[in-house]
Design a protein around this motif. Structure first.
Motif, mmCIF file in Angstrom:
data_model
loop_
_atom_site.group_PDB
_atom_site.id
_atom_site.type_symbol
_atom_site.label_atom_id
_atom_site.label_comp_id
_atom_site.label_asym_id
_atom_site.label_seq_id
_atom_site.Cartn_x
_atom_site.Cartn_y
_atom_site.Cartn_z
ATOM 1 N N LEU A 1 0.846 -1.202 0.000
ATOM 2 C CA LEU A 1 0.000 0.000 0.000
ATOM 3 C C LEU A 1 0.873 1.241 0.000
ATOM 4 O O LEU A 1 1.734 1.409 0.877
ATOM 5 C CB LEU A 1 -0.860 0.031 1.270
ATOM 6 C CG LEU A 1 -2.301 -0.418 1.122
ATOM 7 C CD1 LEU A 1 -2.356 -1.933 1.197
ATOM 8 C CD2 LEU A 1 -3.134 0.168 2.244
ATOM 9 N N GLU A 22 -3.298 5.591 -0.309
ATOM 10 C CA GLU A 22 -4.054 4.654 -1.143
ATOM 11 C C GLU A 22 -5.265 4.125 -0.368
ATOM 12 O O GLU A 22 -5.222 3.979 0.854
ATOM 13 C CB GLU A 22 -3.146 3.495 -1.560
ATOM 14 C CG GLU A 22 -3.651 2.756 -2.779
ATOM 15 C CD GLU A 22 -2.682 1.693 -3.269
ATOM 16 O OE1 GLU A 22 -3.010 1.063 -4.272
ATOM 17 O OE2 GLU A 22 -1.622 1.486 -2.657
ATOM 18 N N THR A 65 -4.233 6.456 4.594
ATOM 19 C CA THR A 65 -4.249 5.203 3.834
ATOM 20 C C THR A 65 -5.311 4.294 4.445
ATOM 21 O O THR A 65 -5.448 4.255 5.667
ATOM 22 C CB THR A 65 -2.864 4.533 3.914
ATOM 23 O OG1 THR A 65 -1.880 5.506 3.570
ATOM 24 C CG2 THR A 65 -2.755 3.336 3.002
#
Lengths: 436, 249
Positions: free
Chosen positions: B30, B34, B190
Motif C-alpha cells: 500500500l 491509497e 491510507t
C-alpha cells in the motif's frame, strides 16, 4: 504510561457510575446483608448466650430459698430475671419457655425451703446420731425448663449455674445444721464417755461453733483478657467486618463483567491496538476498583457505627483501629480485584464469570468463617478453611477488632492476601499479553 | 518513489486443528494515501488477513512492514500508526460520545488542548458535533457506526483498517460514512476497506484485491479489472465470475 492509566481509571469510574446494577451489588447488597444478618443474629446470640438471657423465676415457695437464689442469679451480669409469685404451674412455665418468651424457666415449688431444711437436718442428725430414730425425708427438687432453641453451650452453662447456686445453698444450710447439732453431739459424747464432772465443766463453757458459709469466699476464678481491649464477639463485632469482606469480594462481578463486555462488543480489538495498553488496563482497573472498595468499606463501618445502633443493636467498636482496618481492607480488595481480573481474562462469557464469581465467593465465605465461626466447624473443614482468602481477611480483622492485637500481628494473613493477588495478576497479565 | 506504508509478503496463517491455511501467501503493498478494497466471499480469509495486517494476529509465515518497521517481531512499535474500525461497535454504550472519544484519545497520550482539538476534528469529520453529550446507547445504528469511525481516527492514524463499517445501516448513513472516508483519504489517510457491498468499493476504492480460499484471486483498479473481463458489466458480476456462485456457509 501515567496518562493512559488516568484514562482507564476515569473510564472505569464513569462506567460504574452509570451501572446501577453494579452499584447495587457494590453498595446496597452488602449494607442490606449486614442489616439483615445483624438483626437476625441478635436473636440467635440470645439463644447461644452471647446476649443477655431472659430467665423466668416462679416462686411459690415464698420463703428463704427463692430470694437467695434470685440474689445469686442477679449477680450474673448476662441474666435478666423476671420473678413472679402468681399461680402459674410448672407446666405453664414450661409452655411459656417453649414459646420462646424466656430462654430458661425456674420453678420453686411451695414448701421448698422447709422441705430442704428438714431433709438436711435429717441427714446431719443421721450422721451425728446414728442410733436415733429419724423421720424419712426426701431432698426436694428445683425444677427448670429450657427454650428448645437454646443451644448446647448456653444450656450447659445455665444448668451449671443453677446447680452451682443450689449446691452452694445446700452447703450453707448443711453447715447451719451442723452448727446446731454438733455441740449437742459433743455434750452427749462428753457426758457419756468422760463423766459428769467434765459435763458440768462443758455446761459452764458451752461449745460455740460459727460455720456460716457466707463468710467463706470461694476459690476465685477470673478470666484473663488478651490485651487492653478484649471484646466479646457480639453480632455486630462479627458481622460488620465479616460481611464487609464479603461485599469487598463482590467487586469481582462488575470488574469481570466490564472486561467481558469489552471482549464481546469489539472494544477489546481496539484496545489491543493501543501500544502498551495491557499494563495500563490492568493497573488502572485495579486502582479504580480499589478506590471503590475503600469507599464501600468505610460505608459499611459507618453503617455499623451509626445506623445499626438506631435499630437496637450494639454499636460497632473499632477500638481506634481504623487505619489498620483500612490496610486490611486494601489487601482484601486487592485480592478481590486479582480474582476479577483473572475471571475477566479467562472466562468465556459474562454469565460464566458471574456464576463462577458468585459460587466461589459464597464457598470461600462459608469456609472462611463469614457465615459461622471457623471454630464451630468440623476439624476437616477447619483445615480446609485455611485456603479461603475471605477467611484470611476475617482473621486479620478479628485480630484488630476482637483480640486487641496490632496490625503487625496480622502480617501472615496480609502476606497471603497479597501473594494471592500477585498470582492472579501474573496469570491475568499472561492471558492478556497472549491476546494483545 | 515513496516508501510503502504497508508491505506484506507471503503472509500465511493456519488455525489450530485446520488442515488448510486460512490465509495462504497473500502479498500486499500500500502506497501512502491509497484506499484499497479487500473483497471475498464468507470464509475467504478477509478477517484473518486484516487481523494480520493490523498486527492483531501474528502470521505463521511471511513478512509485514508498516512504514518500514517490522510489524511481526515488534508490533508494539507500529501500533500507533494503525486505526481500526471493527465490524462490532468498539465503544462503551453507557458512556457519552465525548467520554468515549476522550478515553481513546488519552490512551494514545493525547491531553489538554490537543485532545480537545482531536475530539472536535473527529466529531466534525463524522458529523456528530451535536451529539457529543449523548450516551452511545441512545444513538441510531448509523450514528453508532459514525461514532465507531470517530473513535478509530481520533489519534490520526496513518493506516485505517475498516471491517464492514457500513453493515446494517440505511442508505443515508452509508452515504455519510463513505463521504467521511473519501474526505479522510483525500487528506492522506491510507485505508484498507473490507465489505460485501460491491458498489461501495466501486465508488470508493482506487484498487480492489479479491481473495478466496486464503489466496489472492485478482488485484487492480475496478476499471482495469472490468476492462480485462468485458463480459462483466459490474464489479459484482466479475466477483461472482471469479469466486463462483456456490454458497460458502
Amino acid at each position: 504510561m501515567l496518562w493512559p492509566l488516568w484514562a482507564v481509571i476515569v473510564k472505569e469510574l464513569q462506567l460504574l457510575r452509570r451501572d446501577r446494577g453494579g452499584l447495587a451489588v457494590l453498595f446496597i447488597m452488602p449494607v442490606a446483608l449486614v442489616l439483615v444478618v445483624c438483626l437476625v443474629q441478635d436473636n440467635i446470640l440470645k439463644t447461644s448466650g452471647a446476649a443477655a438471657v431472659e430467665v423466668l423465676v416462679v416462686d411459690h415457695d415464698q420463703s428463704t430459698f427463692g430470694p437467695w437464689l434470685i440474689a445469686q442469679l442477679r449477680q450474673q451480669g448476662d441474666v435478666h430475671l423476671v420473678v413472679v409469685g402468681d399461680e402459674r404451674s410448672f407446666a405453664q412455665v414450661q409452655q411459656q419457655v417453649a414459646c420462646g418468651d424466656y430462654q430458661l424457666g425456674i420453678y420453686l415449688a411451695p414448701g421448698l425451703s422447709d422441705a430442704l431444711q428438714q431433709a438436711l437436718d435429717s441427714q446431719v442428725r443421721g450422721a451425728l446420731f446414728p442410733s436415733a430414730s429419724l423421720p424419712q425425708t426426701t431432698m426436694p427438687s428445683v425444677h427448670y425448663s429450657f427454650d428448645p432453641a437454646v443451644q448446647g453451650g448456653l444450656r450447659s452453662g445455665l444448668t451449671g449455674l443453677v446447680q452451682q447456686v443450689a449446691q452452694r445453698r445446700l452447703a450453707e444450710l448443711r453447715l447451719q445444721s451442723f452448727q446446731h447439732y454438733l455441740p449437742k453431739k459433743v455434750e452427749h459424747y462428753v457426758a457419756q464417755e468422760l463423766g459428769p464432772m467434765f459435763a458440768q465443766a462443758l455446761a459452764q463453757h458451752p461449745l460455740e461453733l460459727q460455720l456460716n458459709g457466707d463468710n467463706h469466699d470461694g476459690l476465685p476464678v477470673t478470666p484473663l483478657a488478651s490485651g487492653d481491649h478484649f471484646t466479646m464477639p457480639t453480632s455486630i463485632q462479627h458481622n460488620v467486618p465479616a460481611w464487609s469482606i464479603f461485599g469487598l469480594f463482590f467487586i469481582i462481578l462488575p470488574l469481570s463483567t466490564v472486561m467481558l463486555q469489552e471482549r464481546a462488543q469489539g472494544v477489546f480489538i481496539r484496545l489491543q491496538l493501543v501500544p502498551g495498553c495491557a499494563l495500563s488496563l490492568l493497573i488502572g482497573r485495579v486502582i479504580a476498583y480499589l478506590m471503590i472498595s475503600l469507599v464501600q468499606f468505610v460505608l459499611m463501618l459507618s453503617f455499623g457505627r451509626t445506623v445499626l445502633p438506631l435499630l437496637g443493636t450494639d454499636q460497632l467498636d473499632l477500638h481506634g483501629q481504623v487505619p489498620g482496618l483500612l490496610v486490611i481492607s486494601l489487601c482484601v480488595a486487592l485480592t478481590a480485584c486479582g480474582f476479577g481480573l483473572l475471571l475477566g481474562v479467562y472466562a468465556r462469557s459474562s454469565q460464566q464469570a458471574s456464576l463462577t464469581a458468585a459460587v466461589t465467593i459464597v464457598i470461600f465465605a462459608a469456609l472462611g468463617g463469614i457465615m459461622i465461626p471457623v471454630y464451630l466447624m468440623p476439624e476437616v473443614m477447619q483445615t480446609v478453611s485455611a485456603v479461603s482468602p475471605l477467611g484470611w481477611g476475617m482473621e486479620a480483622m478479628q485480630i484488630l477488632v476482637l483480640r486487641g492485637g496490632s496490625l503487625v500481628e496480622t502480617w501472615p494473613y496480609l502476606l497471603r492476601l497479597l501473594l494471592c493477588f500477585s498470582i492472579c495478576c501474573v496469570l491475568a497479565w499472561r492471558g492478556l499479553r497472549r491476546r494483545c | 518513489m515513496t516508501r510503502p506504508v504497508l508491505e506484506a509478503t507471503a503472509l500465511v496463517k493456519c488455525y489450530h486443528g485446520q488442515q488448510r491455511p486460512a490465509v495462504d501467501g497473500i502479498d500486499l503493498v500500500l502506497q501512502p494515501g491509497e484506499l484499497i478494497g479487500l473483497l471475498g466471499p464468507n470464509g475467504a480469509g478477509k478477517t484473518t488477513t486484516i487481523s494480520m495486517l493490523s498486527t492483531l494476529m501474528r502470521p505463521d509465515r511471511g513478512t509485514l512492514c508498516l512504514d518500514g518497521v517490522d510489524a511481526v517481531s515488534a508490533p508494539q512499535n507500529v501500533r500507533r500508526l494503525i486505526g481500526m474500525v471493527p465490524q462490532d461497535l468498539a465503544l462503551y454504550p453507557s458512556l457519552t460520545l465525548a467520554e468515549n472519544l476522550r478515553f481513546w484519545g488519552r490512551l494514545y497520550g493525547l491531553k489538554g488542548r490537543t485532545l480537545d482539538q482531536a475530539l472536535e476534528w473527529c466529531v466534525d469529520v463524522t458529523g456528530l458535533e451535536a451529539f457529543t453529550g449523548r450516551c452511545i446507547d441512545t444513538f441510531s445504528g448509523g450514528m453508532k457506526r459514525r461514532a465507531n469511525l470517530a473513535a478509530g481516527i481520533i489519534h490520526r492514524p496513518r493506516i485505517l483498517f475498516l471491517d464492514e463499517p457500513t453493515v446494517g445501516i440505511d442508505a443515508q448513513s452509508r452515504h455519510q460514512i463513505l463521504t467521511n472516508l473519501r474526505h479522510l483519504n483525500k487528506n492522506g489517510m491510507t485505508m484498507v476497506y473490507t465489505t460485501h457491498y460491491m458498489e461501495e468499493v466501486s465508488q470508493l476504492c482506487q484498487r480492489v484485491v479479491v481473495i478466496d480460499e486464503g489466496r489472492e484471486v485478482v488485484s487492480g483498479s475496478v476499471d482495469s479489472l472490468l476492462a480485462a473481463h468485458p463480459e462483466c458489466d459490474h464489479l459484482e458480476d466479475l466477483f461472482l465470475k471469479l469466486t463462483g456462485k456456490h454458497l460458502r456457509d
